[in-house]
Design an enzyme around this catalytic site. Structure first.
Site, PDB file in Angstrom:
ATOM      1  N   GLY A 315       0.832  -1.198   0.000  1.00  0.00           N
ATOM      2  CA  GLY A 315       0.000   0.000   0.000  1.00  0.00           C
ATOM      3  C   GLY A 315       0.865   1.245   0.000  1.00  0.00           C
ATOM      4  CD  GLU A 316       3.897   2.737   3.260  1.00  0.00           C
ATOM      5  OE1 GLU A 316       4.834   3.301   2.640  1.00  0.00           O
ATOM      6  OE2 GLU A 316       4.076   2.078   4.297  1.00  0.00           O
ATOM      7  CB  ALA A 317       0.994   5.732  -3.243  1.00  0.00           C
TER       8      ALA A 317
END
Length: 348
Positions: A315-317
């Site tokens: 996640g987190e980009a």
């Protein structure tokens, strides 16, 4: 402020520039199609940006952090305190996306929408506080109507800021313990899928943990079975950060800013956004196929072919950020290669 803005018209990519970019690709010193998908990417960016010289240098990455009430059901391998701790880590530059943003020269915006272990005001974090967490979706709707409105608006605010900086690409990320459960529940509701098809390991659950997650999602879906619209399903089953991503994607499409979508949770938000406003889809490119079990089903529903498959599930980009150099390479080749005429090379 109502949510009516999310149904507003989206910008339309420039068909003339698409044709011009295609024509240039045919004249570059290479066999037709020899650069594969890189050619398609350059053409797509040219149409988005309405220019003969596409570029992906000014990148805005927004990471939305929020906690989930469903974490009380024991659906994560990590304690809920981690969300707030990671907000501090983002601010200090120690998280994966912070490292990648520095490497890319991208602007990183971290938005605290509400976490149980609240780190308070931090110099590099925008505080758009809604509540310490959503409600437990096994007991009641995740959000009130007002909370949903505020979360959507938080995403739109990022786009307004990005547009003022003449951003060429927007990337949305998330952080929130329990959010793979919320995203899987939302995906099940939107796609009429069984939880077994979408519930995955998340932060590292074993088989027993995944089975428990399936049970939790089944309970949530039963409780909210009468939710009949994408917006109501988002309100009941989603999260603050998921709703912020939805708002950001819609606002970006309305502003004509291309979006590079990250992994499972970001793709769940993209699915909601396109169900609410179909014009959004033309502005979405998908960075990678996550290792999370349900991601492939969401991608199929969006007719999306991601750029990378690296077995990521952070996640987190982060996965989308890793794909940005591909876009930059595609644009550099499109702009910098000589044509047959310029190089004095015989065409086929």
């Amino acid at each position: 402020m109502s949510n009516d803005w999310i149904f507003g018209a989206c910008a339309v990519p420039d068909a003339r520039m698409r044709s011009a970019a295609l024509a240039r690709q045919e004249q570059l010193t290479k066999p037709p199609g020899a650069l594969g998908r890189l050619e398609q990417l350059a053409v797509q960016v040219a149409a988005w940006q309405r220019t003969e010289h596409p570029a992906v240098q000014r990148v805005w990455i927004a990471v939305y952090a929020a906690d989930h009430g469903v974490a009380a059901e024991g659906v994560s391998a990590f304690p809920q305190a981690v969300t707030g701790e990671m907000v501090r880590n983002f601010a200090r530059g120690g998280a994966a996306i912070a490292v990648l943003a520095r490497e890319l020269g991208a602007r990183l915006e971290v938005v605290n929408l509400g976490v149980v272990n609240d780190p308070g005001d931090l110099s590099r974090v925008r505080r758009a506080w809604i509540a310490p967490s959503t409600a437990n979706i096994c007991e009641q709707p995740a959000m009130t109507a007002t909370q949903l409105r505020d979360a959507l608006a938080a995403g739109a605010h990022s786009i307004a800021q990005a547009k003022s900086c003449d951003t060429q690409l927007f990337v949305g990320g998330e952080m929130g313990i329990g959010n793979t459960t919320a995203a899987a529940a939302l995906g099940c509701a939107l796609l009429s899928q069984f939880p077994q098809a979408l519930a995955g390991a998340g932060t590292g659950l074993d088989a027993e943990g995944i089975a428990h997650k399936v049970t939790v999602i089944t309970r949530a879906l039963a409780l909210h079975a009468d939710a009949s619209t994408p917006l109501e399903r988002l309100r009941r089953l989603g999260g603050f950060e998921i709703a912020a991503l939805v708002g950001a994607y819609i606002a970006a499409a309305q502003a004509g800013i291309p979006v590079l979508v990250d992994g499972f949770i970001a793709t769940a938000a993209a699915l909601v956004a396109t169900r609410l406003n179909p014009g959004v889809r033309e502005w979405l490119l998908f960075g990678h196929r996550s290792q999370e079990r349900g991601h492939a089903a969401l991608l199929r529903a969006l007719d999306a072919e991601p750029l990378l498959q690296l077995d990521l599930r952070l996640g987190e980009a982060s996965g989308a950020a890793v794909a940005i150099p591909l876009l930059r390479s595609a644009c550099a080749l499109h702009n910098g290669m000589a044509t047959f005429a310029e190089a004095g090379v015989s065409d086929a």
